[in-house]
Scaffold this active site. Sequence first.
Site, PDB file in Angstrom:
ATOM      1  N   SER A   1       7.928  -3.743   2.663  1.00 55.21           N
ATOM      2  CA  SER A   1       9.066  -4.613   2.321  1.00 55.21           C
ATOM      3  C   SER A   1      10.341  -4.110   3.003  1.00 55.21           C
ATOM      4  CB  SER A   1       9.257  -4.678   0.810  1.00 55.21           C
ATOM      5  OG  SER A   1       9.487  -3.382   0.305  1.00 55.21           O
TER       6      SER A   1
ATOM      7  N   LEU B   1       3.463   1.848   1.954  1.00 54.15           N
ATOM      8  CA  LEU B   1       3.938   2.230   3.290  1.00 54.15           C
ATOM      9  C   LEU B   1       5.289   1.586   3.624  1.00 54.15           C
ATOM     10  CD1 LEU B   1       0.552   2.066   5.241  1.00 54.15           C
ATOM     11  CD2 LEU B   1       1.603   4.017   4.094  1.00 54.15           C
ATOM     12  N   GLY B   2       5.907   1.042   2.604  1.00 54.83           N
ATOM     13  CA  GLY B   2       7.269   0.521   2.801  1.00 54.83           C
ATOM     14  C   GLY B   2       7.328  -0.771   3.589  1.00 54.83           C
TER      15      GLY B   2
ATOM     16  N   ALA C   1       0.828  -1.205   0.000  1.00 57.15           N
ATOM     17  CA  ALA C   1       0.000   0.000   0.000  1.00 57.15           C
ATOM     18  C   ALA C   1       0.864   1.257   0.000  1.00 57.15           C
ATOM     19  CB  ALA C   1      -0.940  -0.003   1.203  1.00 57.15           C
TER      20      ALA C   1
ATOM     21  N   ASP D   1      12.974   4.078   1.577  1.00 56.35           N
ATOM     22  CA  ASP D   1      12.145   3.338   2.540  1.00 56.35           C
ATOM     23  C   ASP D   1      12.986   2.700   3.640  1.00 56.35           C
ATOM     24  OD1 ASP D   1      10.146   4.040   0.837  1.00 56.35           O
ATOM     25  OD2 ASP D   1       9.354   2.028   0.529  1.00 56.35           O
TER      26      ASP D   1
HETATM   27  N1  LIG Z   1       4.165  -8.792   6.667  1.00 55.47           N
HETATM   28  C1  LIG Z   1       4.954  -9.308   5.716  1.00 55.47           C
HETATM   29  N2  LIG Z   1       5.381 -10.574   5.805  1.00 55.47           N
HETATM   30  C2  LIG Z   1       6.197 -11.074   4.864  1.00 55.47           C
HETATM   31  N3  LIG Z   1       6.619 -10.411   3.771  1.00 55.47           N
HETATM   32  C3  LIG Z   1       6.209  -9.135   3.621  1.00 55.47           C
HETATM   33  C4  LIG Z   1       5.365  -8.526   4.584  1.00 55.47           C
HETATM   34  N4  LIG Z   1       5.134  -7.252   4.196  1.00 55.47           N
HETATM   35  C5  LIG Z   1       5.799  -7.076   3.019  1.00 55.47           C
HETATM   36  N5  LIG Z   1       6.433  -8.204   2.670  1.00 55.47           N
HETATM   37  C6  LIG Z   1       7.244  -8.392   1.457  1.00 55.47           C
HETATM   38  O1  LIG Z   1       7.307  -7.131   0.783  1.00 55.47           O
HETATM   39  C7  LIG Z   1       6.612  -7.180  -0.464  1.00 55.47           C
HETATM   40  C8  LIG Z   1       5.727  -5.921  -0.612  1.00 55.47           C
HETATM   41  O2  LIG Z   1       6.489  -4.892  -1.117  1.00 55.47           O
HETATM   42  P1  LIG Z   1       5.774  -3.683  -1.942  1.00 55.47           P
HETATM   43  O3  LIG Z   1       4.892  -4.238  -2.984  1.00 55.47           O
HETATM   44  O4  LIG Z   1       6.830  -2.733  -2.332  1.00 55.47           O
HETATM   45  O5  LIG Z   1       4.879  -3.021  -0.874  1.00 55.47           O
HETATM   46  P2  LIG Z   1       5.236  -1.839   0.080  1.00 55.47           P
HETATM   47  O6  LIG Z   1       4.954  -0.602  -0.706  1.00 55.47           O
HETATM   48  O7  LIG Z   1       4.304  -2.040   1.211  1.00 55.47           O
HETATM   49  O8  LIG Z   1       6.682  -1.997   0.445  1.00 55.47           O
HETATM   50  C9  LIG Z   1       5.752  -8.433  -0.396  1.00 55.47           C
HETATM   51  O9  LIG Z   1       5.590  -8.981  -1.688  1.00 55.47           O
HETATM   52  C10 LIG Z   1       6.580  -9.350   0.495  1.00 55.47           C
HETATM   53  O10 LIG Z   1       7.593  -9.983  -0.253  1.00 55.47           O
HETATM   54  C1  LIG Z   2       5.806   8.016  -7.010  1.00 51.99           C
HETATM   55  C2  LIG Z   2       7.058   7.851  -6.211  1.00 51.99           C
HETATM   56  O1  LIG Z   2       7.634   9.131  -6.010  1.00 51.99           O
HETATM   57  C3  LIG Z   2       6.759   7.287  -4.823  1.00 51.99           C
HETATM   58  C4  LIG Z   2       6.171   5.917  -4.854  1.00 51.99           C
HETATM   59  O2  LIG Z   2       5.982   5.491  -3.539  1.00 51.99           O
HETATM   60  P1  LIG Z   2       5.298   4.090  -3.164  1.00 51.99           P
HETATM   61  O3  LIG Z   2       5.777   3.059  -4.160  1.00 51.99           O
HETATM   62  O4  LIG Z   2       3.832   4.311  -3.233  1.00 51.99           O
HETATM   63  O5  LIG Z   2       5.808   3.827  -1.777  1.00 51.99           O
HETATM   64  C5  LIG Z   2       8.011   6.961  -6.972  1.00 51.99           C
HETATM   65  C6  LIG Z   2       9.419   6.918  -6.428  1.00 51.99           C
HETATM   66  O6  LIG Z   2       9.831   7.825  -5.690  1.00 51.99           O
HETATM   67  O7  LIG Z   2      10.137   5.972  -6.772  1.00 51.99           O
END
Ligand SMILES: Nc1ncnc2c1ncn2[C@@H]1O[C@H](COP(=O)(O)OP(=O)(O)O)[C@@H](O)[C@H]1O
Ligand SMILES: C[C@@](O)(CCOP(=O)(O)O)CC(=O)O
Length: 571
Positions: A245, A242-243, A240, A301
């Site tokens: 990963s 919020l970082g 979503a 992040d």
């Molecule tokens: N609670 C969790 N438990 C295990 N893996 C997680 C968890 N949260 C995130 N991850 C890992 O991080 C990835 C999500 O990263 P991403 O799509 O960039 O989302 P965000 O923007 O939240 O970082 C997931 O596919 C998974 O591999």
């Molecule tokens: C749109 C952008 O500025 C932020 C993207 O943030 P997120 O993937 O929603 O955490 C892209 C980037 O900085 O890589």
Amino acid sequence: MTTHSPLRRRGQSDGHSRQQSEKSQQSDQEEKTSLSTVSNGTQTPEPPSPDDDSIMAPNLTLPDRSGASKVNNLQVQPVSAIHMRRPSVPMMPPFMVSAPGKVIVYGEHAVVHGKAAIAASISLRSYLHVTFLSKSRRTVTLRFPDISLDHTWNIDDLPWAAFSHPKKKKYYYDLVTSLDPDLVAAMQPFIACVSTKLPESDRRIHQSSASAFLYLFLSLGSQKSAPCIYTLRSTIPIGAGLGSSATIAVCLSAALLLQIRALSGPHPDQPPQECGLQIERINRWAFVGEMCIHGNPSGVDNTVSAGGKAVLFKRADYNKPPVVIPLRNFPELPLLLVNTRQSRSTATEVAKVANLKAAHPRITENLLDSIDHVTESAHDLITSPDFDPTHPAALQHLGELITINHGLLVSLGVSHPKLERIRELIDHTGIGWTKLTGAGGGGCAITILKPQPPVRTPPSISTIESDEDDCEIDSAVSEPPTTHNILDTLEIALEAEGFEKFETTLAGDGVGVLWPAVLHNGNEEDGGEEIDQEKFLRAEGNEGIERLVGVASSRRRIAKEVREGWKFWRT
Ligand SMILES: Nc1ncnc2c1ncn2[C@@H]1O[C@H](COP(=O)(O)OP(=O)(O)O)[C@@H](O)[C@H]1O
Ligand SMILES: C[C@@](O)(CCOP(=O)(O)O)CC(=O)O
């Protein structure tokens, strides 16, 4: 039970670890500083020795290898109970680490075009619990119930030879800026066997989390690494913006570095500069974990997650590392975070802005410049010597910048009807200033909350229709509303429309350590409540996790107050 140096084995003295002899070979200044801090006898944890038969472990049943998410029939023996029976046997009690998620407060999208952005940590966090097994197990298990991942590797089968080859070996003090393709290839068979029966999309999620772990485990550990179970739970919605990963990567990095005794502290009187070095070391390896999950992360992040607070982030030249300036004065503002639950692709939203720029170069460049001015204005205010975040005018200024920034993002075409609906619902209550955060097109909105309840009577939220003209003020509300009950009403309205609301704070602590996993919750037996893996897995939902192990004190209203037991490196 005692909380003093719980992992220091009998007969071990400070400063004679394998890592320390490795350290003596390296020359960079950062390590010299750190070496002295480690040998100064700070509370640096000791790893278990595989040759030490005296290491006891909780009596865990073997993990389920089927990939099922259920909690196994764990029979964890309380450490204190074992202590009572065999007081002379040193114990390896579990420990925990935790890391915060992040939001971009100002400057998303503009940052892609070389402008600055400000990102801050939030109080939603991931929590990693590490349980030691007896040396006879020779296994390492990842138990990530949020994504239903449960996988065990035999330590002796792992490709140690590849990772420890003199031409490949990286040490905990090394700066690793790219994944080694040969090492990725050596690891691949051990990733390919993770969750093979799942559909492709789920398998990819499992395998990316597993690869972050395995790359770090193989880089930082050795074939003699302690058999452990790494159990992770998070209060951060996944994917979503919020970082989430990065928090996984920070937790894994911190836990593994603690296990090899490559970190000193944290302890309350640790000098800020030394704290900064520990955070930097965790962050470097967290970036490696992020690369395993994301390929080409910007680094913002994991930097915010490791160090907490906020940073100004700028990458004018993509061939060079980004400029990351910590903003130590960034206020711990109360924040409302609402997840649209609308999935989005960061790449798609970034491409939208690139297309707009191609079609309308001058206008788009002006919009991006205006966002840059927003970020600059916030930065100037926060870093001014007389900045007082408690002063209403300061908060008003930061809030107005939030509103302006959102408007500019709308003009760039990266909002979404659901984000606009959230903004509309919140704006009508008058409780704060709202903008989308991250890539947009879905994901989350943030609201910086005003300190005082609004003076005007808010409308009954149920009467706010999507069309502004239909809004009615419900004059039946006679009591002046408090921020608290407005938020409660708002939550109902948001949930009714499928949104998810979180109350959090901006710019709190970064990575934290709970060593051993014992908390003083006021209702426990002598010496604190031990958090074993079973308890951790049983905690229900985000509230259960926060209640059991959350870093925030129940008296959190007092700035920086954290629950007793959790420790942080503060710079
Ligand atoms: N609670 C969790 N438990 C295990 N893996 C997680 C968890 N949260 C995130 N991850 C890992 O991080 C990835 C999500 O990263 P991403 O799509 O960039 O989302 P965000 O923007 O939240 O970082 C997931 O596919 C998974 O591999
Ligand atoms: C749109 C952008 O500025 C932020 C993207 O943030 P997120 O993937 O929603 O955490 C892209 C980037 O900085 O890589």
